[in-house]
Design a protein around this motif. Structure first.
Motif, PDB file in Angstrom:
ATOM      1  N   TYR A  81       0.734  -1.070  -0.121  1.00  0.00           N
ATOM      2  CA  TYR A  81      -0.074  -0.077   0.020  1.00  0.00           C
ATOM      3  C   TYR A  81       0.934   1.337  -0.136  1.00  0.00           C
ATOM      4  N   ARG A  82       2.239   1.001   0.338  1.00  0.00           N
ATOM      5  CA  ARG A  82       3.071   2.391   0.540  1.00  0.00           C
ATOM      6  C   ARG A  82       3.309   2.685  -0.822  1.00  0.00           C
ATOM      7  N   PHE A  83       3.299   1.903  -1.972  1.00  0.00           N
ATOM      8  CA  PHE A  83       3.920   2.243  -3.296  1.00  0.00           C
ATOM      9  C   PHE A  83       3.750   3.433  -3.839  1.00  0.00           C
ATOM     10  N   ARG A  84       2.239   3.778  -3.715  1.00  0.00           N
ATOM     11  CA  ARG A  84       1.788   5.047  -4.377  1.00  0.00           C
ATOM     12  C   ARG A  84       2.422   6.233  -3.816  1.00  0.00           C
ATOM     13  N   ILE A  85       2.632   6.234  -2.508  1.00  0.00           N
ATOM     14  CA  ILE A  85       3.053   7.415  -1.685  1.00  0.00           C
ATOM     15  C   ILE A  85       4.798   7.522  -2.161  1.00  0.00           C
ATOM     16  N   VAL A  86       5.421   6.281  -2.131  1.00  0.00           N
ATOM     17  CA  VAL A  86       6.932   6.414  -2.555  1.00  0.00           C
ATOM     18  C   VAL A  86       7.113   6.829  -3.892  1.00  0.00           C
ATOM     19  N   PHE A  87       6.064   6.339  -4.762  1.00  0.00           N
ATOM     20  CA  PHE A  87       5.916   6.696  -6.098  1.00  0.00           C
ATOM     21  C   PHE A  87       5.875   8.146  -6.428  1.00  0.00           C
ATOM     22  N   PHE A  88       4.748   8.769  -5.645  1.00  0.00           N
ATOM     23  CA  PHE A  88       4.506  10.051  -5.532  1.00  0.00           C
ATOM     24  C   PHE A  88       5.846  10.978  -5.186  1.00  0.00           C
ATOM     25  N   LYS A  89       6.690  10.633  -4.046  1.00  0.00           N
ATOM     26  CA  LYS A  89       7.678  11.605  -3.446  1.00  0.00           C
ATOM     27  C   LYS A  89       8.999  11.351  -4.446  1.00  0.00           C
ATOM     28  N   THR A  90       8.913  10.068  -5.251  1.00  0.00           N
ATOM     29  CA  THR A  90      10.104  10.061  -6.135  1.00  0.00           C
ATOM     30  C   THR A  90       9.851  10.926  -7.495  1.00  0.00           C
ATOM     31  N   ILE A  91       8.512  10.757  -8.073  1.00  0.00           N
ATOM     32  CA  ILE A  91       8.174  11.800  -8.883  1.00  0.00           C
ATOM     33  C   ILE A  91       8.476  13.333  -8.511  1.00  0.00           C
ATOM     34  N   TYR A  92       8.229  13.601  -7.379  1.00  0.00           N
ATOM     35  CA  TYR A  92       8.322  15.070  -6.717  1.00  0.00           C
ATOM     36  C   TYR A  92       9.580  15.239  -6.788  1.00  0.00           C
ATOM     37  N   TYR A  93      10.467  14.649  -6.239  1.00  0.00           N
ATOM     38  CA  TYR A  93      12.205  14.962  -6.227  1.00  0.00           C
ATOM     39  C   TYR A  93      12.618  15.040  -7.648  1.00  0.00           C
ATOM     40  N   ILE A  94      12.100  14.153  -8.425  1.00  0.00           N
ATOM     41  CA  ILE A  94      12.744  14.281  -9.911  1.00  0.00           C
ATOM     42  C   ILE A  94      12.281  15.590 -10.397  1.00  0.00           C
ATOM     43  N   CYS A  95      10.985  15.891 -10.409  1.00  0.00           N
ATOM     44  CA  CYS A  95      10.561  17.237 -10.822  1.00  0.00           C
ATOM     45  C   CYS A  95      11.321  18.429 -10.084  1.00  0.00           C
TER      46      CYS A  95
END
Length: 335
Positions: free
Chosen positions: A43-57
């Motif tokens: 269930y944590r995947f989408r939050i990890v993915f959200f934070k990853t995309i945010y830091y890339i941006c």
């Protein structure tokens, strides 16, 4: 999923008399990486993915703005643009397009569109708790100036308003969003003009003729989909493009652009059996969701795939094991 890959590999071997062993090993390994990462995080995947995309941006957007204002970011040249590792970009005329960490602006935009789709049931809640991060991500998507990214993101937002938004405001926002999308589509050259010119050129193609445009490669891939609709044509160009040896040579020498439609390319490689198993596993993984939402999710994945061949990479291969949940608490920044 692994069993399906292996069985299709042997079926292709029987039909073609040859198949690529390194190719299937590589493909199964990519699936294991993507599915394993998604399963491990749960269930944590989408939050990890959200934070990853945010830091890339957060890295890519300021560099793109800096380059737009004062220039001076050159980097190493490669076939599609230039890179300084943490930031890649493509140029066309006076336009500088943001690729972020990826090889193409459409790839950057495609992963942002996937992020939007993963939070499909909770976009409003996500924005309420992460306004600044969401604005950075949206601004980065706009900086890609990618046809596929804009159309995927716009389609997902419109479908979200029509299907998932739980508020009376949807009846106001939906027509406004549709009108805004229509205006943007007709105002930007890389949307309306590009799509219309590609569609016109595709209409002039003969059956089996190659074109590097999105609609052109879709029409070209249909030739191989019809040829082997159930088991596909395999990963290697020897079987994937068996009837076009001259094209294989031209692609290897860089005489024609190696563009593609990610959806039709997947069907042409693996056939309809793989697509059915892909959807069936996703439905089984998300038993708690109603069938309508699961179907819309898969259809929107197909929309995102129109831009790039994302099925050649681990994350999209592992999506059948992704659980789409309605959990407003997990979106909160404090957690």
């Amino acid at each position: 999923m692994i069993t399906t890959f292996i069985l299709l590999f042997f079926a292709q071997y029987v039909v073609f008399g040859w198949n690529t062993v390194p190719g299937i090993i590589n493909h199964v390994c990519k699936f294991i990486v993507g599915a394993g990462f998604i399963s491990y995080l749960g269930y944590r995947f989408r939050i990890v993915f959200f934070k990853t995309i945010y830091y890339i941006c957060l890295v890519a957007l300021p560099l793109w703005i800096l380059q737009q204002t004062i220039g001076g970011i050159n980097g190493l040249s490669w076939s599609l643009g230039k890179t300084i590792w943490i930031y890649c970009y493509r140029t066309g005329g006076d336009i500088i397009r943001n690729c972020g960490f990826f090889w193409e602006p459409g790839a950057m935009g495609g992963y942002i569109a996937l992020l939007t789709l993963i939070f499909f049931n909770d976009l409003t809640e996500l924005y309420k708790n992460n306004k600044f991060k969401c604005l950075i991500i949206i601004a980065t998507l706009l900086s890609t100036q990618s046809t596929g990214a804009y159309m995927s993101f716009g389609t997902i937002l419109i479908v979200y308003l029509a299907v998932s938004m739980r508020s009376r405001w949807k009846y106001v926002l939906l027509p406004m969003c549709v009108c805004a999308a229509y205006f943007v589509y007709n105002s930007l050259d890389f949307l309306s003009d590009k799509v219309e010119s590609q569609n016109e050129s595709t209409q002039d193609l003969v059956w089996g003729e190659y074109s590097s445009t999105r609609s052109g490669t879709l029409y070209f891939d249909l030739y191989y989909i019809v040829k082997h609709p159930f088991i596909g044509n395999g990963l290697h160009e020897r079987t994937r493009l068996a009837d076009h040896p001259v094209l294989v040579q031209m692609l290897s020498q860089g005489e024609v652009a190696a563009a593609g439609n990610g959806f039709s390319d997947t069907v042409a490689k693996w056939g309809l059996i793989f697509c059915i198993v892909y959807g069936w596993v996703f439905f089984r993984t998300n038993k708690e969701l109603d069938a309508k939402r699961k179907l819309f999710f898969l259809l929107l994945i197909c929309v995102i795939l129109q831009g790039e061949a994302f099925m050649n990479f681990p994350l999209f291969l592992g999506i059948p094991l992704l659980r789409i949940v309605n959990d407003k608490k997990i979106i909160n920044n404090k957690r």
